[in-house]
Design a protein around this motif. Structure first.
Motif, PDB file in Angstrom:
ATOM      1  N   ILE A 220       6.058  23.985  25.938  1.00  0.00           N
ATOM      2  CA  ILE A 220       4.843  23.741  26.716  1.00  0.00           C
ATOM      3  C   ILE A 220       4.584  24.879  27.695  1.00  0.00           C
ATOM      4  CG2 ILE A 220       6.098  22.325  28.392  1.00  0.00           C
ATOM      5  CD1 ILE A 220       2.437  21.864  27.271  1.00  0.00           C
ATOM      6  N   LEU A 221       5.636  25.375  28.360  1.00  0.00           N
ATOM      7  CA  LEU A 221       5.440  26.462  29.311  1.00  0.00           C
ATOM      8  C   LEU A 221       5.054  27.757  28.600  1.00  0.00           C
ATOM      9  CD1 LEU A 221       8.339  25.873  31.877  1.00  0.00           C
ATOM     10  CD2 LEU A 221       5.907  25.320  32.123  1.00  0.00           C
ATOM     11  N   GLY A 222       5.739  28.063  27.507  1.00  0.00           N
ATOM     12  CA  GLY A 222       5.395  29.266  26.754  1.00  0.00           C
ATOM     13  C   GLY A 222       3.991  29.201  26.175  1.00  0.00           C
ATOM     14  N   SER A 223       3.584  28.005  25.747  1.00  0.00           N
ATOM     15  CA  SER A 223       2.231  27.848  25.203  1.00  0.00           C
ATOM     16  C   SER A 223       1.169  28.101  26.269  1.00  0.00           C
ATOM     17  CB  SER A 223       2.065  26.444  24.619  1.00  0.00           C
ATOM     18  OG  SER A 223       2.953  26.226  23.538  1.00  0.00           O
ATOM     19  N   LEU A 224       1.355  27.525  27.451  1.00  0.00           N
ATOM     20  CA  LEU A 224       0.358  27.684  28.512  1.00  0.00           C
ATOM     21  C   LEU A 224       0.302  29.134  29.006  1.00  0.00           C
ATOM     22  CD1 LEU A 224       0.922  24.402  30.574  1.00  0.00           C
ATOM     23  CD2 LEU A 224      -0.820  24.887  28.835  1.00  0.00           C
ATOM     24  N   VAL A 225       1.476  29.768  29.168  1.00  0.00           N
ATOM     25  CA  VAL A 225       1.481  31.172  29.608  1.00  0.00           C
ATOM     26  C   VAL A 225       0.848  32.063  28.550  1.00  0.00           C
ATOM     27  CG1 VAL A 225       2.962  33.127  30.205  1.00  0.00           C
ATOM     28  CG2 VAL A 225       3.465  30.859  31.121  1.00  0.00           C
ATOM     29  N   GLY A 226       1.162  31.812  27.279  1.00  0.00           N
ATOM     30  CA  GLY A 226       0.592  32.627  26.209  1.00  0.00           C
ATOM     31  C   GLY A 226      -0.894  32.438  26.014  1.00  0.00           C
ATOM     32  N   MET A 227      -1.427  31.313  26.443  1.00  0.00           N
ATOM     33  CA  MET A 227      -2.863  31.055  26.294  1.00  0.00           C
ATOM     34  C   MET A 227      -3.688  31.574  27.457  1.00  0.00           C
ATOM     35  SD  MET A 227      -2.751  27.165  24.740  1.00  0.00           S
ATOM     36  CE  MET A 227      -4.536  27.022  24.724  1.00  0.00           C
ATOM     37  N   VAL A 228      -3.051  32.070  28.510  1.00  0.00           N
ATOM     38  CA  VAL A 228      -3.791  32.554  29.681  1.00  0.00           C
ATOM     39  C   VAL A 228      -4.778  33.668  29.326  1.00  0.00           C
ATOM     40  CG1 VAL A 228      -3.522  33.788  31.872  1.00  0.00           C
ATOM     41  CG2 VAL A 228      -2.132  31.773  31.399  1.00  0.00           C
ATOM     42  N   PRO A 229      -4.382  34.690  28.519  1.00  0.00           N
ATOM     43  CA  PRO A 229      -5.384  35.713  28.165  1.00  0.00           C
ATOM     44  C   PRO A 229      -6.603  35.137  27.463  1.00  0.00           C
ATOM     45  CG  PRO A 229      -3.171  36.499  27.665  1.00  0.00           C
ATOM     46  CD  PRO A 229      -3.040  35.056  28.021  1.00  0.00           C
ATOM     47  N   GLU A 230      -6.385  34.213  26.523  1.00  0.00           N
ATOM     48  CA  GLU A 230      -7.510  33.594  25.830  1.00  0.00           C
ATOM     49  C   GLU A 230      -8.386  32.800  26.796  1.00  0.00           C
ATOM     50  OE1 GLU A 230      -8.421  30.307  22.307  1.00  0.00           O
ATOM     51  OE2 GLU A 230      -6.364  30.710  22.966  1.00  0.00           O
ATOM     52  N   MET A 231      -7.766  32.126  27.756  1.00  0.00           N
ATOM     53  CA  MET A 231      -8.532  31.356  28.728  1.00  0.00           C
ATOM     54  C   MET A 231      -9.443  32.256  29.553  1.00  0.00           C
ATOM     55  SD  MET A 231      -5.677  28.665  30.155  1.00  0.00           S
ATOM     56  CE  MET A 231      -4.727  27.616  29.058  1.00  0.00           C
ATOM     57  N   PHE A 232      -8.902  33.372  30.047  1.00  0.00           N
ATOM     58  CA  PHE A 232      -9.714  34.260  30.878  1.00  0.00           C
ATOM     59  C   PHE A 232     -10.828  34.912  30.071  1.00  0.00           C
ATOM     60  CE2 PHE A 232      -6.269  34.117  34.063  1.00  0.00           C
ATOM     61  CZ  PHE A 232      -7.059  33.960  35.196  1.00  0.00           C
ATOM     62  N   VAL A 233     -10.540  35.268  28.811  1.00  0.00           N
ATOM     63  CA  VAL A 233     -11.599  35.832  27.968  1.00  0.00           C
ATOM     64  C   VAL A 233     -12.708  34.808  27.758  1.00  0.00           C
ATOM     65  CG1 VAL A 233     -12.124  36.654  25.645  1.00  0.00           C
ATOM     66  CG2 VAL A 233     -10.098  37.493  26.825  1.00  0.00           C
ATOM     67  N   SER A 234     -12.339  33.553  27.494  1.00  0.00           N
ATOM     68  CA  SER A 234     -13.342  32.510  27.276  1.00  0.00           C
ATOM     69  C   SER A 234     -14.142  32.234  28.546  1.00  0.00           C
ATOM     70  CB  SER A 234     -12.654  31.227  26.803  1.00  0.00           C
ATOM     71  OG  SER A 234     -11.949  31.437  25.605  1.00  0.00           O
TER      72      SER A 234
END
Length: 295
Positions: A220-234
């Motif tokens: 869960i932690l690795g997933s949320l950290v890894g999704m941060v770039p996609e979140m900021f782009v979106s």
């Protein structure tokens, strides 16, 4: 010509240099004649590496320039037309139909549930950025994404044996996924983060993660950290769309400074995402190689 002469001509001389205790020279084994050695020495390693490095930067600068020009054309001419005909009517319909709390609840539900049914949640993330901006939009997406990656992980219990059989049928493709389920807690966290940043289809990994043996904490932690770039782009995409929609709705064209700022922001965001993706892909390849070498 004798047999020995033929051997001397066909087999290159093996030259060796043992370690000199005074000068600290190391053992060197090489084959070839003195002429080949002179040619190799005269060529020099710096002339081999320099053009490659220069060509890399030329391609990188050209790519950034092309992306910048494309973004300028889209923002200046194409986007205003599409925004005026499609986006503005859609935004007006959404705001007149749903209140802000209801819209936030719908966006939260879509980001949380769409990955479980293998649907992309990027449009919902764009809408969250358009409606709530960076702060509230990021918190909304982050909290919803935590549910979105947890549900497939829990549902995976129902298909655990089938997933394990599928991974056994494709050992090479599953090597990266298996690497995430091995090692210490931090190793699993790092592997999951890299998988999220890399172009690997994350919705498939959501269901396969449990079959690799990864624990829920690093998952869960690795997933949320890894999704941060996609979140900021979106989120940035949604904010940029809102800026263009407001400018088109009030019949106010963007100034040169506003266009440059938006283009630069888009290029920086896209470049950072590309760099993170390339780095993650290289690290995953290295981890896959290490696992293949492990007996």
């Amino acid at each position: 010509m004798t047999y020995g002469d033929g051997i001397e001509k066909t087999v290159p001389e093996l030259k060796s240099r043992t370690e000199d205790p005074e000068n600290g020279d190391y053992l060197k084994l090489r084959g070839g004649s003195d002429e080949e050695e002179e040619e190799e020495g005269s060529s020099g390693g710096c002339w081999i590496g320099s053009p490659t490095s220069l060509w890399f930067w030329v391609k990188l600068i050209s790519l950034v320039a092309c992306v910048g020009v494309l973004a300028f054309v889209i923002i200046k001419w194409i986007a205003p037309f599409l925004i005026e005909k499609e986006l503005i009517p859609f935004i007006k319909w959404v705001r007149s139909t749903f209140s802000i709390p209801v819209l936030g609840l719908l966006l939260f539900a879509s980001v949380a549930l769409f990955p479980a049914i293998l649907l992309p949640s990027s449009p919902s993330m764009w809408m969250a950025g358009l409606t709530f901006g960076y702060g509230k939009g990021f918190l909304l997406i982050l909290s919803a994404a935590s549910i979105g990656v947890t549900l497939p992980f829990l549902i995976g219990h129902l298909f655990l044996h089938k997933m394990q059989e599928w991974l056994k049928q494709y050992p090479k493709k599953a090597a990266i996924l298996r690497a995430a389920g091995e090692g210490t807690w931090f190793h699993q966290f790092q592997a999951v983060t890299l998988i999220r940043v890399s172009p690997f289809p994350y919705m498939i990994y959501n269901y396969c993660a449990l079959a690799t043996g990864v624990h829920y904490g690093p998952y869960i932690l690795g997933s949320l950290v890894g999704m941060v770039p996609e979140m900021f782009v979106s989120i940035y995409t949604g904010i940029m769309l809102r800026t263009l929609a407001v400018a088109s709705d009030v019949r106010h064209s963007l100034s040169a400074v506003e266009i440059v700022v938006n283009v630069l922001g888009f290029c920086v965001t896209a470049s950072a995402t590309i760099v993170c993706t390339i780095y993650a892909k290289k690290k995953l390849s290295a981890m896959q190689s290490e696992e293949a070498e492990t007996p």
